[in-house]
Motif scaffolding. Structure first.
Motif, PDB file in Angstrom:
ATOM      1  N   GLY A 143      17.995 -27.865  11.096  1.00 51.58           N
ATOM      2  CA  GLY A 143      18.693 -26.594  11.179  1.00 51.58           C
ATOM      3  C   GLY A 143      19.547 -26.243   9.976  1.00 51.58           C
ATOM      4  O   GLY A 143      19.929 -25.087   9.794  1.00 51.58           O
ATOM      5  N   ALA A 144      19.867 -27.211   9.140  1.00 55.48           N
ATOM      6  CA  ALA A 144      20.808 -26.996   8.035  1.00 55.48           C
ATOM      7  C   ALA A 144      20.382 -25.864   7.103  1.00 55.48           C
ATOM      8  O   ALA A 144      21.214 -25.067   6.663  1.00 55.48           O
ATOM      9  N   ALA A 145      19.103 -25.757   6.800  1.00 58.18           N
ATOM     10  CA  ALA A 145      18.632 -24.722   5.871  1.00 58.18           C
ATOM     11  C   ALA A 145      18.879 -23.318   6.428  1.00 58.18           C
ATOM     12  O   ALA A 145      19.248 -22.406   5.682  1.00 58.18           O
ATOM     13  N   LEU A 146      18.696 -23.137   7.738  1.00 57.36           N
ATOM     14  CA  LEU A 146      18.952 -21.837   8.358  1.00 57.36           C
ATOM     15  C   LEU A 146      20.407 -21.428   8.158  1.00 57.36           C
ATOM     16  O   LEU A 146      20.701 -20.307   7.738  1.00 57.36           O
ATOM     17  N   TYR A 147      21.329 -22.334   8.434  1.00 53.38           N
ATOM     18  CA  TYR A 147      22.757 -22.004   8.343  1.00 53.38           C
ATOM     19  C   TYR A 147      23.177 -21.765   6.892  1.00 53.38           C
ATOM     20  O   TYR A 147      23.905 -20.817   6.601  1.00 53.38           O
ATOM     21  N   ALA A 148      22.691 -22.600   5.984  1.00 55.48           N
ATOM     22  CA  ALA A 148      23.029 -22.420   4.567  1.00 55.48           C
ATOM     23  C   ALA A 148      22.502 -21.079   4.053  1.00 55.48           C
ATOM     24  O   ALA A 148      23.204 -20.374   3.318  1.00 55.48           O
ATOM     25  N   THR A 188      28.794 -22.714   5.005  1.00 49.97           N
ATOM     26  CA  THR A 188      28.957 -23.738   3.976  1.00 49.97           C
ATOM     27  C   THR A 188      29.281 -25.086   4.608  1.00 49.97           C
ATOM     28  O   THR A 188      29.968 -25.161   5.625  1.00 49.97           O
ATOM     29  N   VAL A 189      28.769 -26.128   3.976  1.00 50.93           N
ATOM     30  CA  VAL A 189      29.067 -27.481   4.437  1.00 50.93           C
ATOM     31  C   VAL A 189      30.541 -27.756   4.161  1.00 50.93           C
ATOM     32  O   VAL A 189      31.033 -27.515   3.047  1.00 50.93           O
ATOM     33  N   TRP A 190      31.249 -28.236   5.159  1.00 51.67           N
ATOM     34  CA  TRP A 190      32.653 -28.590   5.012  1.00 51.67           C
ATOM     35  C   TRP A 190      32.736 -29.805   4.110  1.00 51.67           C
ATOM     36  O   TRP A 190      32.121 -30.838   4.388  1.00 51.67           O
ATOM     37  N   VAL A 223      30.878 -24.411   8.159  1.00 55.01           N
ATOM     38  CA  VAL A 223      32.015 -23.528   8.440  1.00 55.01           C
ATOM     39  C   VAL A 223      31.661 -22.103   8.021  1.00 55.01           C
ATOM     40  O   VAL A 223      31.013 -21.878   7.003  1.00 55.01           O
ATOM     41  N   ARG A 224      32.150 -21.170   8.822  1.00 57.01           N
ATOM     42  CA  ARG A 224      32.062 -19.741   8.507  1.00 57.01           C
ATOM     43  C   ARG A 224      33.455 -19.169   8.705  1.00 57.01           C
ATOM     44  O   ARG A 224      33.845 -18.850   9.821  1.00 57.01           O
ATOM     45  N   PRO A 225      34.236 -19.036   7.630  1.00 55.27           N
ATOM     46  CA  PRO A 225      35.559 -18.437   7.790  1.00 55.27           C
ATOM     47  C   PRO A 225      35.431 -17.003   8.286  1.00 55.27           C
ATOM     48  O   PRO A 225      34.524 -16.286   7.902  1.00 55.27           O
ATOM     49  N   ALA A 226      36.317 -16.628   9.150  1.00 54.07           N
ATOM     50  CA  ALA A 226      36.305 -15.255   9.675  1.00 54.07           C
ATOM     51  C   ALA A 226      37.717 -14.717   9.569  1.00 54.07           C
ATOM     52  O   ALA A 226      38.234 -14.551   8.474  1.00 54.07           O
ATOM     53  N   LEU A 227      38.387 -14.523  10.670  1.00 55.61           N
ATOM     54  CA  LEU A 227      39.721 -13.936  10.677  1.00 55.61           C
ATOM     55  C   LEU A 227      40.753 -14.781   9.937  1.00 55.61           C
ATOM     56  O   LEU A 227      41.702 -14.248   9.376  1.00 55.61           O
ATOM     57  N   ALA A 228      40.573 -16.102   9.931  1.00 57.56           N
ATOM     58  CA  ALA A 228      41.562 -16.988   9.316  1.00 57.56           C
ATOM     59  C   ALA A 228      41.483 -16.989   7.798  1.00 57.56           C
ATOM     60  O   ALA A 228      42.374 -17.489   7.128  1.00 57.56           O
ATOM     61  N   GLY A 229      40.420 -16.452   7.230  1.00 57.52           N
ATOM     62  CA  GLY A 229      40.244 -16.497   5.783  1.00 57.52           C
ATOM     63  C   GLY A 229      39.724 -17.856   5.355  1.00 57.52           C
ATOM     64  O   GLY A 229      39.316 -18.666   6.174  1.00 57.52           O
ATOM     65  N   PRO A 230      39.757 -18.139   4.050  1.00 60.44           N
ATOM     66  CA  PRO A 230      39.221 -19.408   3.557  1.00 60.44           C
ATOM     67  C   PRO A 230      39.998 -20.600   4.103  1.00 60.44           C
ATOM     68  O   PRO A 230      41.206 -20.531   4.289  1.00 60.44           O
TER      69      PRO A 230
END
Length: 185
Positions: free
Chosen positions: A125-130, A135-137, A161-168
């Motif tokens: 599954g890693a390729a789909l998410y990348a 991004t890999v933590w 990780v996918r930052p959203a409301l919290a930012g980077p």
């Protein structure tokens, strides 16, 4: 082998809004997609949140994923994280864009309702998410256990990780996940 009929647009629904038949169909899809290596704990981890379901024109479930809330500490703040679980596509329908459709719906939920999105990816599954910008933590991954904070080195390199409301998020500070039975991540 009969070609898989075209898939419909994903439908989202909370676990509470799925019928018993729908839940059985999801579990059967996951058991099939993971070659029987989908435990009862894995199943439990995917419940209690929002599901994205894709059916083909014949009404058969061909793809699924869910996002559930988890608490993750980062920089002394507990984040409300949309954690992606139970993403699967029926074997005969893989590599047709269905995983991306499911993820698009889950990302929409994460981006609007959570501080960040996270998941633990299999090698497959890693390729789909990348490809979707996850991004890999690169920092430490831990969990809050009965004995305090426990380092989980086996989860490093597979946590996305996918930052959203919290930012980077800063990898100089560890991620500390809430504890759960079975695989912590």
């Amino acid at each position: 082998m009969t070609p898989t009929p075209p898939a419909r647009t994903p439908r989202t629904a909370h676990t509470a809004d799925l019928t018993s038949d729908e839940l059985r169909a999801v579990r059967a899809l996951l058991d099939d997609a993971f070659d029987g290596d989908f435990s009862d704990e894995d199943w439990d981890h995917g419940l209690g949140g929002v599901h994205a379901l894709v059916h083909d024109d014949a009404g058969r479930l061909v793809a699924h994923g869910s996002v559930v809330m988890r608490r993750v500490r980062h920089r002394e703040r507990w984040l409300r994280v949309g954690y992606v679980e139970a993403v699967a596509v029926r074997p005969d329908a893989r590599r047709t864009g269905l995983g991306g459709r499911v993820m698009a719906e889950l990302e929409r939920v994460i981006d609007r309702a959570y501080d960040a999105g996270m998941l633990s990816a299999s090698d497959e599954g890693a390729a789909l998410y990348a490809a979707r910008g996850w991004t890999v933590w690169s920092g430490r991954v831990c969990a809050l256990g009965t004995e305090g904070v426990m380092h989980l080195p086996d989860e490093e390199g597979t946590t996305f990780v996918r930052p959203a409301l919290a930012g980077p998020l800063d990898p100089a500070f560890e991620l500390v996940f809430d504890w759960r039975d079975g695989d912590v991540l």
